[in-house]
Motif scaffolding. Structure first.
Motif, PDB file in Angstrom:
ATOM      1  N   ALA A 182       0.829  -1.207   0.000  1.00 55.06           N
ATOM      2  CA  ALA A 182       0.000   0.000   0.000  1.00 55.06           C
ATOM      3  C   ALA A 182       0.863   1.256   0.000  1.00 55.06           C
ATOM      4  N   THR A 183       0.399   2.256  -0.739  1.00 58.02           N
ATOM      5  CA  THR A 183       1.015   3.580  -0.687  1.00 58.02           C
ATOM      6  C   THR A 183       0.484   4.290   0.558  1.00 58.02           C
ATOM      7  N   GLN A 184       1.025   5.446   0.858  1.00 57.79           N
ATOM      8  CA  GLN A 184       0.532   6.197   2.009  1.00 57.79           C
ATOM      9  C   GLN A 184      -0.932   6.579   1.817  1.00 57.79           C
ATOM     10  N   ALA A 185      -1.316   6.938   0.599  1.00 56.73           N
ATOM     11  CA  ALA A 185      -2.707   7.313   0.327  1.00 56.73           C
ATOM     12  C   ALA A 185      -3.650   6.124   0.493  1.00 56.73           C
ATOM     13  N   GLU A 186      -3.161   4.912   0.265  1.00 57.81           N
ATOM     14  CA  GLU A 186      -3.992   3.713   0.361  1.00 57.81           C
ATOM     15  C   GLU A 186      -4.041   3.128   1.772  1.00 57.81           C
TER      16      GLU A 186
END
Length: 138
Positions: A115-119
């Protein structure tokens, strides 16, 4: 019958993964995987050849990084990241390996896209202390 210790098994898993996934040295990798290797992953064909054939189809940029490795008896669990495989997100993996006669004899895994930070609902990275694409401080 070769009996290895949990500490030896951890070192063997790390060396085996580096040899196969990072160095792509299939001849050398054969010494780590049993000829009777059992593969439980739904996306990998049976046996040692199934695993090696899968790796051959992946880009040369494939890379395995380990973050944590635990062992008890003949079992090892490695928490790591597979990147450079040609998909949008790296895979975070928990690989479970059973040893027999000093070789990797059986394998299960749990994979998920990193996961990215946004996810990330928790706001925490899944691997290490940074999200994918974050730069380290200079």
């Amino acid at each position: 019958m070769t009996k290895t210790t949990p500490e030896q098994n951890k070192a063997l898993v790390l060396e085996a993964f580096d040899t196969l996934f990072n160095k792509r040295d299939y001849d050398a990798a054969q010494r780590f995987w049993s000829e009777r290797y059992i593969q439980h992953s739904a996306h990998i064909a049976p046996g040692r050849d199934g695993l090696f054939d899968l790796v051959r189809t992946l880009p040369a940029t494939l890379r395995y990084e380990n973050q944590l490795i635990l062992a008890e008896g003949d079992y090892v669990i490695a928490h790591g990241r597979f990147s450079g495989h040609g998909r949008p997100a790296a895979w975070i993996a928990a690989d479970v390996v059973r040893f027999e006669d000093g070789k990797l004899a059986e394998h299960w895994d749990v994979l998920q896209d990193e996961a990215t930070q946004a996810e990330s609902a928790s706001g925490l990275p899944m691997f290490g202390d940074r999200f994918p694409g974050e730069r380290t401080a200079a």
